[in-house]
Design an enzyme around this catalytic site. Structure first.
Site, PDB file in Angstrom:
ATOM      1  N   TYR A   8       0.821  -1.211   0.000  1.00 14.59           N
ATOM      2  CA  TYR A   8       0.000   0.000   0.000  1.00 14.59           C
ATOM      3  C   TYR A   8       0.856   1.262   0.000  1.00 14.59           C
ATOM      4  CZ  TYR A   8      -4.713  -1.850   0.863  1.00 14.59           C
ATOM      5  OH  TYR A   8      -5.939  -2.450   0.760  1.00 14.59           O
ATOM      6  N   LYS A  26       3.091 -14.943   2.544  1.00 12.70           N
ATOM      7  CA  LYS A  26       3.285 -15.688   1.292  1.00 12.70           C
ATOM      8  C   LYS A  26       4.782 -15.944   1.153  1.00 12.70           C
ATOM      9  CE  LYS A  26       1.747 -17.535  -2.528  1.00 12.70           C
ATOM     10  NZ  LYS A  26       0.872 -18.725  -2.547  1.00 12.70           N
ATOM     11  N   ASP A  72      -6.344  -6.736   4.302  1.00 12.07           N
ATOM     12  CA  ASP A  72      -7.500  -6.101   3.665  1.00 12.07           C
ATOM     13  C   ASP A  72      -8.427  -7.175   3.111  1.00 12.07           C
ATOM     14  OD1 ASP A  72      -9.094  -4.033   2.496  1.00 12.07           O
ATOM     15  OD2 ASP A  72      -8.170  -4.505   0.566  1.00 12.07           O
ATOM     16  N   ASP A 103      -2.942 -18.082   0.699  1.00 11.21           N
ATOM     17  CA  ASP A 103      -3.950 -18.810  -0.086  1.00 11.21           C
ATOM     18  C   ASP A 103      -4.629 -19.866   0.792  1.00 11.21           C
ATOM     19  OD1 ASP A 103      -1.479 -20.085   0.000  1.00 11.21           O
ATOM     20  OD2 ASP A 103      -1.530 -20.785  -2.080  1.00 11.21           O
ATOM     21  N   ASP A 108     -12.288  -8.692   4.769  1.00  8.32           N
ATOM     22  CA  ASP A 108     -13.585  -8.730   4.087  1.00  8.32           C
ATOM     23  C   ASP A 108     -14.149 -10.148   4.136  1.00  8.32           C
ATOM     24  OD1 ASP A 108     -13.474  -6.029   3.316  1.00  8.32           O
ATOM     25  OD2 ASP A 108     -14.370  -6.477   1.359  1.00  8.32           O
TER      26      ASP A 108
HETATM   27  C1  IPM Z   1     -10.345  -0.878   4.186  1.00 10.99           C
HETATM   28  C2  IPM Z   1     -10.595  -0.298   2.838  1.00 10.99           C
HETATM   29  C3  IPM Z   1      -9.394   0.565   2.463  1.00 10.99           C
HETATM   30  C4  IPM Z   1      -8.180  -0.317   2.446  1.00 10.99           C
HETATM   31  C5  IPM Z   1      -9.533   1.337   1.142  1.00 10.99           C
HETATM   32  C6  IPM Z   1     -10.816   2.132   1.070  1.00 10.99           C
HETATM   33  C7  IPM Z   1      -8.338   2.224   0.901  1.00 10.99           C
HETATM   34  O1  IPM Z   1     -10.837  -1.279   1.892  1.00 10.99           O
HETATM   35  O2  IPM Z   1     -10.211  -0.103   5.155  1.00 10.99           O
HETATM   36  O3  IPM Z   1     -10.321  -2.099   4.303  1.00 10.99           O
HETATM   37  O4  IPM Z   1      -7.905  -0.981   1.441  1.00 10.99           O
HETATM   38  O5  IPM Z   1      -7.473  -0.338   3.440  1.00 10.99           O
HETATM   39 MN    MN Z   2     -10.959  -3.308   2.739  1.00  6.96          MN
END
Ligand code: IPM
Ligand code: MN
Length: 352
Positions: free
Chosen positions: A142, A187, A243, A219, A247
């Site tokens: 990032y 990884k 990240d 993975d 999710d």
């Molecule tokens: C998160 C979001 C952010 C990230 C984006 C919006 C930059 O997806 O906080 O998880 O990737 O960190």
């Molecule tokens: Mn995110």
């Protein structure tokens, strides 16, 4: 003592969900006689529209001089064609970096009441889920150098030993207060940055003798999260893997709309925001689930202000609302009545 909170409502559903979070915090203030001062500042798309840049100088200054930052979400299709440096998301990245919030704490908790919304088979999540993802937040791919042209583009992924050590320390410490297990995800069968990551984490094992440490390739880790999530206590991982895995972690609990996060550094200042994004498709319709944002306020109370009882009061109010069937569209059962953003905030604050 007055706790100063910088408020960044942001874009899409950001303003709606933050309003409910503030409603709940105000109620906590009344009930427990604590004072909060809210200072609203702009960042993200809203700031681009108002002043032409995603993170105005004033916003950063207000955040630096606050006890906590409370953020809704940034971004949306309106700003999708902008160059990387100018996008709303850049505001978030700059805030994390400038405030040195290197540790992103994302609890993955499945509430019993929401079992039906979980996409996994019953036997996999039997007894509930309680995982904490500790994601490195100010390094890795990032924040590496990057370059773009229409023919060729690249992003550099790098980690220093010091960066790995400080995030690993957080993970070990959190695990020490929980079930004493850290799974570090990398990884290292391919990437040098991951090889250093693994070696560094492994070298800290001696210091935390009571913690069980294991390593997984990302993975496999992604797969393990859906086939056997209960094996995890604390997941320690880098910025991009974290990240993605967070999710995935959030959806296995039933809804992306439920999970809060805290971004912390060495001091008490933290930034608190839901894991989900700005959901422009449902913005302004009183449909968004404010619970992740409200639970982020609970994390703020606990982590930045040390107000444990107050934080728990918020968590309990959320649980009670869920028990009473107060659910937004994303977590409501089929044919069940669903509640709007505003009503859910009202109920939860009533339960404080
Ligand atoms: C998160 C979001 C952010 C990230 C984006 C919006 C930059 O997806 O906080 O998880 O990737 O960190
Ligand atoms: Mn995110």
């Amino acid at each position: 003592m007055t706790y100063k909170i910088a408020v960044i409502k942001g874009d899409g559903i950001g303003p709606e969900i933050i309003n409910e979070g503030i409603k709940v915090l105000k109620k906590v203030g009344e009930k427990f006689s604590v004072k909060f001062e809210f200072n609203e500042v702009l960042a993200g798309g809203a700031a681009i529209d108002a002043v032409g840049e995603c993170l105005p100088y004033e916003t950063l200054e207000v955040c630096k001089n606050s006890d906590a930052v409370y953020l809704g979400a940034v971004g949306g299709p309106k700003w999708d064609d902008l160059k990387g440096e100018e996008r709303p998301e850049k505001a978030l990245l700059k805030l994390r970096k400038e405030l040195d919030l290197f540790a992103n704490i994302r609890p993955v908790i499945m509430y019993d009441e929401l079992k039906d919304a979980c996409p996994l088979k019953d036997e996999i999540v039997q007894g509930g889920l309680d995982i904490v993802i500790v994601r490195e937040l100010t390094g890795g791919i990032y924040f590496g150098e990057r370059s773009y042209s229409d023919e060729y583009a690249w992003d550099k992924m790098e980690y220093s030993k010091v960066e790995v050590e400080r995030i690993a320390k957080k993970a070990f410490e959190i695990a020490g207060k929980r079930n004493k297990k850290v799974t570090s995800i990398d990884k290292s069968n391919v990437l040098d940055s991951s090889r250093l990551w693994r070696k560094t984490v492994e070298s800290m094992k001696e210091e935390y003798k009571d913690i069980e440490l294991n390593h997984m390739y990302v993975d496999n880790g992604a797969m393990q999260l859906v086939v056997n999530p209960k094996q995890f206590d604390v997941i320690l991982t880098g910025n991009m893997f974290g990240d993605i895995l967070s999710d995935e972690g959030s959806i296995i609990t039933g809804s992306l709309g439920m999970l809060p996060s805290a971004s912390l550094g060495e001091g008490n200042l933290g930034m608190y925001e839901p894991v989900h994004g700005s959901a422009p498709d449902i913005a302004g319709q009183n449909k968004a689930n404010p619970i992740a944002t409200i639970l982020s306020a609970a994390m703020m109370l606990k982590y930045s202000f040390g107000l444990m009882e107050e934080g728990e009061a918020v968590e309990n109010a959320v649980k009670k609302a869920l028990k009473d069937g107060i659910r937004s569209n994303d977590i409501a059962k089929k044919d069940e009545k669903s509640y709007g953003t505003y009503e859910i905030g009202d109920k939860i604050s009533k339960y404080i």
